[in-house]
Enzyme design. Structure first.
Site, PDB file in Angstrom:
ATOM      1  CG  HIS A  70     -72.885  14.020 -23.698  1.00 37.04           C
ATOM      2  ND1 HIS A  70     -73.362  14.971 -22.962  1.00 37.04           N
ATOM      3  CD2 HIS A  70     -72.385  14.702 -24.647  1.00 37.04           C
ATOM      4  CE1 HIS A  70     -73.146  16.409 -23.726  1.00 37.04           C
ATOM      5  NE2 HIS A  70     -72.567  15.881 -24.412  1.00 37.04           N
ATOM      6  NE  ARG A 123     -73.751  21.285 -21.884  1.00 38.08           N
ATOM      7  CZ  ARG A 123     -74.232  22.519 -22.265  1.00 38.08           C
ATOM      8  NH1 ARG A 123     -75.272  22.987 -21.491  1.00 38.08           N
ATOM      9  NH2 ARG A 123     -73.705  23.178 -23.344  1.00 38.08           N
ATOM     10  CE1 TYR A 170     -75.336  16.653 -31.744  1.00 37.66           C
ATOM     11  CE2 TYR A 170     -75.027  18.979 -31.260  1.00 37.66           C
ATOM     12  CZ  TYR A 170     -74.965  17.701 -30.839  1.00 37.66           C
ATOM     13  OH  TYR A 170     -74.613  17.593 -29.440  1.00 37.66           O
ATOM     14  CG  HIS A 211     -74.074  24.225 -28.380  1.00 34.93           C
ATOM     15  ND1 HIS A 211     -74.375  23.230 -29.425  1.00 34.93           N
ATOM     16  CD2 HIS A 211     -73.813  23.119 -27.247  1.00 34.93           C
ATOM     17  CE1 HIS A 211     -74.184  22.191 -29.040  1.00 34.93           C
ATOM     18  NE2 HIS A 211     -73.962  21.981 -28.044  1.00 34.93           N
ATOM     19  NE  ARG A 254     -75.757  18.757 -24.535  1.00 33.56           N
ATOM     20  CZ  ARG A 254     -76.235  19.897 -24.634  1.00 33.56           C
ATOM     21  NH1 ARG A 254     -77.434  20.079 -24.253  1.00 33.56           N
ATOM     22  NH2 ARG A 254     -75.672  20.765 -25.253  1.00 33.56           N
ATOM     23  CE  LYS A 299     -70.116  22.119 -20.615  1.00 32.36           C
ATOM     24  NZ  LYS A 299     -69.246  21.572 -21.846  1.00 32.36           N
TER      25      LYS A 299
END
Length: 300
Positions: free
Chosen positions: A246, A155, A281, A272, A249, A178
């Site tokens: 983004h 990211r 995806y 994730h 990515r 994150k």
């Protein structure tokens, strides 16, 4: 003691999100802004300041009225996806304030499919950004940052959060994503070379506790500068407005999946929290195959 002052409620919630929930700085700012908007709306709607007790009495009709106002062009003109995020933030804020859960159904949001760029477009984009840089070390910086997004799937915030402590580079980069989730990302030789070339040129050095990527005046590089450079480059290359940092990515993930990567491995590489975030995806790859079919099959 919890704050009683109405003006302190939103900042207190923001502090809770950052400290206890480990939310990103971007999320904290956005959610705090939502809390302030809600309290401002309720104060105007009720004709009196809104404190913790008043929040406890908020009903579904008032929340629907708030979201309706936000959809109005004068209130921001937000779309379904933004309204759903706004409602999620409101629910969290009301729970923090001790209010009972409001029974408001959020708008239906059709899951968006990421739009990847081709490998050639990704490289051309990075090259164009670098070529348009003001000086040689900034060109090396921009090239390295964009290769981290496309070549390692970072990211933008993760790339700009790296410090000199990652040097010297190995074959794997440790990234904090994150909610402080740490993951290991393999580094392609081209990505390693780009980072090392930048590190050799940056005027302010690469101290272990300092940001690796610097702005023109030596401070931390701002993501807005990267986004602005990408906008200019995509205009030159006539790429879609969806070609953002983004999107690089997304392209990393899509191209790996198309070459046989399994979802679990891709989940780990992307950082994730759940597999459902990665499964989008598979739709990207299917969409790409259908596009190829329509353009190539004689009976399509």
């Amino acid at each position: 003691m919890d704050p009683v002052d109405p003006d302190a409620l939103a900042p207190a919630w923001a502090a809770h999100l950052a400290r206890d929930r480990r939310r990103s700085a971007h999320t904290v700012r956005a959610y705090q802004a939502t809390a302030r908007r809600l309290m401002g709306f309720l104060a105007r709607h009720r004709g009196e300041p809104v404190d913790r007790a008043a929040l406890a009495s908020v009903d579904a009709a008032e929340l629907r009225a708030f979201l309706s106002a936000r959809r109005n062009p004068e209130g921001g003109g937000i779309v379904n996806a933004s309204a759903a995020r706004e409602l999620s933030a409101i629910r969290g804020f009301l729970a923090f304030a001790g209010a009972p859960p409001a029974r408001v159904r959020g708008p239906r949001v059709k899951p968006g499919v990421p739009r990847p760029v081709s490998p050639a477009e990704a490289v051309a984009l990075a090259q164009t950004v670098a070529e348009d840089a003001a000086c040689e070390w900034i060109a090396a910086r921009d090239w390295a940052v964009l290769l981290l997004l496309y070549g390692a799937g970072l990211r933008i915030g993760e790339a700009l959060g790296l410090t000199g402590a990652i040097l010297p580079l190995g074959r794997v980069l440790t990234v904090t994503g994150k909610r402080d989730k740490v993951r290991a990302v393999p580094l392609l030789p081209q990505v390693r070379a780009a980072i090392e070339a930048y590190a050799a040129q940056v005027p302010w050095g690469t101290a272990r506790d300092a940001p690796l990527f610097r702005g023109a005046k030596g401070g931390p590089l701002d993501a807005a500068i990267v986004r602005r450079a990408v906008r200019a480059a995509r205009a030159i290359l006539c790429l879609s407005s969806r070609t953002t940092p983004h999107a690089l990515r997304h392209s990393f993930a899509t191209h790996l999946l198309g070459r046989g990567a399994d979802l679990r491995s891709l989940q780990e590489l992307l950082g994730h929290a759940s597999l459902s975030s990665t499964q989008v995806y598979t739709k990207v790859d299917a969409a790409h195959l259908m596009d190829v079919y329509r353009h190539a099959h004689p009976r399509a």
